[in-house]
Design a protein around this motif. Sequence first.
Motif, short mmCIF file in Angstrom:
data_model
loop_
_atom_site.label_atom_id
_atom_site.label_comp_id
_atom_site.label_asym_id
_atom_site.label_seq_id
_atom_site.Cartn_x
_atom_site.Cartn_y
_atom_site.Cartn_z
N UNK A 76 33.65 39.11 54.91
CA UNK A 76 33.59 40.36 55.66
C UNK A 76 34.49 41.45 55.11
N UNK A 77 35.74 41.14 54.82
CA UNK A 77 36.70 42.16 54.39
C UNK A 77 37.37 41.71 53.10
N UNK A 78 37.15 42.46 52.03
CA UNK A 78 37.72 42.12 50.73
C UNK A 78 39.25 42.09 50.76
N UNK A 79 39.86 42.83 51.65
CA UNK A 79 41.32 42.90 51.68
C UNK A 79 41.98 41.58 52.06
N UNK A 104 34.71 37.34 43.23
CA UNK A 104 33.89 36.94 42.08
C UNK A 104 34.72 36.19 41.05
N UNK A 105 35.62 35.33 41.52
CA UNK A 105 36.42 34.50 40.64
C UNK A 105 37.60 35.19 39.98
N UNK A 106 37.81 36.47 40.29
CA UNK A 106 38.93 37.21 39.71
C UNK A 106 39.93 37.57 40.79
N UNK A 107 41.20 37.61 40.40
CA UNK A 107 42.27 37.94 41.33
C UNK A 107 42.06 39.33 41.91
N UNK A 108 42.26 39.46 43.21
CA UNK A 108 42.12 40.74 43.93
C UNK A 108 43.53 41.28 44.20
N UNK A 109 43.99 42.25 43.41
CA UNK A 109 45.34 42.77 43.60
C UNK A 109 45.49 43.60 44.87
N UNK A 110 44.37 44.02 45.47
CA UNK A 110 44.43 44.85 46.67
C UNK A 110 44.22 44.01 47.92
N UNK A 111 44.86 42.84 47.97
CA UNK A 111 44.73 42.03 49.17
C UNK A 111 45.94 42.25 50.08
N UNK A 112 45.79 41.87 51.32
CA UNK A 112 46.83 42.14 52.31
C UNK A 112 48.14 41.42 52.01
N UNK A 113 48.09 40.40 51.19
CA UNK A 113 49.29 39.64 50.87
C UNK A 113 50.18 40.38 49.88
N UNK A 114 49.64 41.40 49.23
CA UNK A 114 50.39 42.19 48.26
C UNK A 114 50.78 43.56 48.80
N UNK A 115 50.34 43.91 49.98
CA UNK A 115 50.59 45.24 50.51
C UNK A 115 51.89 45.29 51.30
N UNK A 116 52.52 46.42 51.28
CA UNK A 116 53.72 46.67 52.07
C UNK A 116 53.41 47.82 53.03
N UNK A 117 53.02 47.49 54.26
CA UNK A 117 52.65 48.56 55.20
C UNK A 117 53.82 49.49 55.49
#
Length: 116
Positions: free
Chosen positions: A29-32, A38-51
């Motif tokens: 549902x949500x890429x974040x 697609x088998x590649x690291x998603x740098x824009x995930x919530x685990x990398x964000x600093x709100x």
Amino acid sequence: MNRVQASEGEYARVSQGGSIRNIVFQPGQFDCVRETINGEYNPQNIYNMNPTDVHYEIADWALSGNKLNEIGECLWYLNPFRPTCGSTFPTNGCGTFHTRLGDHCFYRPTNLYADT
């Protein structure tokens, strides 16, 4: 929040009475919330964000029941990366185009959605 508050269809079942976590973490549902796409690291995930404070303010605003009037009861949105929006989304046709805000197309449920 529209998905969390859905009274019928897939999101009503997934939210199990209003679980934001169930909706956000529903697979696909949500890429974040995905560490890979697609088998590649998603740098824009919530685990990398600093709100920042503004992010918390927006979340508090939404959790308090506020919504953008332009969006209404839409359940889906997407950035089509083109100047026009398709007439239906998702591909099963249970959403119909409602409005475009910026780069995002918003879709409200049709009668087909209740059977999802």
